[in-house]
Design a protein around this motif. Sequence first.
Motif, PDB file in Angstrom:
ATOM      1  N   ARG A   1       1.394   5.948   7.764  1.00 54.11           N
ATOM      2  CA  ARG A   1       0.887   5.602   6.441  1.00 54.11           C
ATOM      3  C   ARG A   1       0.402   6.900   5.809  1.00 54.11           C
ATOM      4  NH1 ARG A   1      -3.722   5.689   4.101  1.00 54.11           N
ATOM      5  NH2 ARG A   1      -4.098   4.440   2.274  1.00 54.11           N
ATOM      6  N   TYR A   2       0.948   7.210   4.653  1.00 51.16           N
ATOM      7  CA  TYR A   2       0.593   8.431   3.946  1.00 51.16           C
ATOM      8  C   TYR A   2      -0.220   8.118   2.703  1.00 51.16           C
ATOM      9  CZ  TYR A   2       4.422  10.704   6.503  1.00 51.16           C
ATOM     10  OH  TYR A   2       5.255  11.203   7.468  1.00 51.16           O
ATOM     11  N   GLU A   3      -1.228   8.927   2.455  1.00 49.78           N
ATOM     12  CA  GLU A   3      -1.854   8.969   1.138  1.00 49.78           C
ATOM     13  C   GLU A   3      -1.267  10.211   0.483  1.00 49.78           C
ATOM     14  OE1 GLU A   3      -6.116  10.047  -0.732  1.00 49.78           O
ATOM     15  OE2 GLU A   3      -6.149   8.569   0.897  1.00 49.78           O
TER      16      GLU A   3
ATOM     17  N   ARG B   1      -1.954  14.007   1.084  1.00 52.74           N
ATOM     18  CA  ARG B   1      -3.414  14.178   1.155  1.00 52.74           C
ATOM     19  C   ARG B   1      -3.914  13.921   2.569  1.00 52.74           C
ATOM     20  NH1 ARG B   1      -4.357  10.830  -4.216  1.00 52.74           N
ATOM     21  NH2 ARG B   1      -3.998  12.476  -5.739  1.00 52.74           N
ATOM     22  N   ARG B   2      -3.370  12.881   3.186  1.00 49.73           N
ATOM     23  CA  ARG B   2      -3.733  12.538   4.562  1.00 49.73           C
ATOM     24  C   ARG B   2      -2.712  11.552   5.083  1.00 49.73           C
ATOM     25  NH1 ARG B   2      -6.425   7.641   5.111  1.00 49.73           N
ATOM     26  NH2 ARG B   2      -7.589   8.247   6.938  1.00 49.73           N
ATOM     27  N   TYR B   3      -2.709  11.359   6.412  1.00 51.29           N
ATOM     28  CA  TYR B   3      -1.813  10.358   6.992  1.00 51.29           C
ATOM     29  C   TYR B   3      -2.443   9.758   8.236  1.00 51.29           C
ATOM     30  CZ  TYR B   3      -0.350  13.779  10.512  1.00 51.29           C
ATOM     31  OH  TYR B   3      -0.329  14.674  11.547  1.00 51.29           O
ATOM     32  N   GLU B   4      -1.964   8.572   8.579  1.00 53.44           N
ATOM     33  CA  GLU B   4      -2.383   7.860   9.783  1.00 53.44           C
ATOM     34  C   GLU B   4      -1.134   7.532  10.581  1.00 53.44           C
ATOM     35  OE1 GLU B   4      -4.114   4.364   8.129  1.00 53.44           O
ATOM     36  OE2 GLU B   4      -5.840   5.432   7.296  1.00 53.44           O
TER      37      GLU B   4
ATOM     38  N   ASP C   1      -0.058  12.550  -3.132  1.00 52.20           N
ATOM     39  CA  ASP C   1      -0.390  12.904  -4.508  1.00 52.20           C
ATOM     40  C   ASP C   1       0.736  12.348  -5.369  1.00 52.20           C
ATOM     41  OD1 ASP C   1      -0.651  14.124  -7.012  1.00 52.20           O
ATOM     42  OD2 ASP C   1      -1.462  15.967  -6.159  1.00 52.20           O
ATOM     43  N   SER C   2       0.455  11.311  -6.146  1.00 51.12           N
ATOM     44  CA  SER C   2       1.506  10.640  -6.905  1.00 51.12           C
ATOM     45  C   SER C   2       2.153  11.547  -7.951  1.00 51.12           C
ATOM     46  CB  SER C   2       0.975   9.366  -7.564  1.00 51.12           C
ATOM     47  OG  SER C   2      -0.087   9.667  -8.445  1.00 51.12           O
TER      48      SER C   2
ATOM     49  N   ASP D   1      -0.140   0.172  -5.538  1.00 48.25           N
ATOM     50  CA  ASP D   1      -0.712   1.499  -5.280  1.00 48.25           C
ATOM     51  C   ASP D   1       0.336   2.574  -5.468  1.00 48.25           C
ATOM     52  OD1 ASP D   1      -3.142   0.357  -4.614  1.00 48.25           O
ATOM     53  OD2 ASP D   1      -2.681   0.272  -2.476  1.00 48.25           O
TER      54      ASP D   1
ATOM     55  N   ASP E   1      -0.225   5.806  -4.668  1.00 44.43           N
ATOM     56  CA  ASP E   1      -0.507   6.956  -3.805  1.00 44.43           C
ATOM     57  C   ASP E   1      -0.347   6.631  -2.322  1.00 44.43           C
ATOM     58  OD1 ASP E   1      -2.711   5.316  -3.466  1.00 44.43           O
ATOM     59  OD2 ASP E   1      -4.176   6.941  -3.647  1.00 44.43           O
ATOM     60  N   GLU E   2       0.418   5.592  -2.016  1.00 40.53           N
ATOM     61  CA  GLU E   2       0.601   5.182  -0.628  1.00 40.53           C
ATOM     62  C   GLU E   2       2.094   5.089  -0.314  1.00 40.53           C
ATOM     63  OE1 GLU E   2      -1.976   2.196   1.968  1.00 40.53           O
ATOM     64  OE2 GLU E   2      -0.782   1.161   0.472  1.00 40.53           O
TER      65      GLU E   2
END
Length: 101
Positions: free
Chosen positions: A7-9, A89-92, A11-12, A46, A48-49
């Motif tokens: 799962r990525y956040e 921005r971040r990822y899980e 930058d759109s 969303d 940004d996901e």
Amino acid sequence: MITVHLRYEIDSSKLADFEEYGRRWIRLVNRLGGAHHGYFLPSEGDSDEAFALFTFPSLADYEKYRSAAAVDPECIEAYRFATETNCIRRYERRFLSPMFE
């Protein structure tokens, strides 16, 4: 069999950069022994996901992939691209066991 769910956040405003990053990794995961199931980009909701899924025959095979990716020039370049563009921005990361009928 182990499936990696990312799962990525993102930058759109840098979606094109993230798409380039994804195209690189689809090929790289497949080349290094996995089966990439694609990136799933924002459409509705969303913005940004994003998500990615790829599978390896076992957790041990995934660990071999991680070791190979750490020294592979194309993988290093893909990481550099993401860092320089700041498209992520971040990822899980999650590890899943698929169940089929």
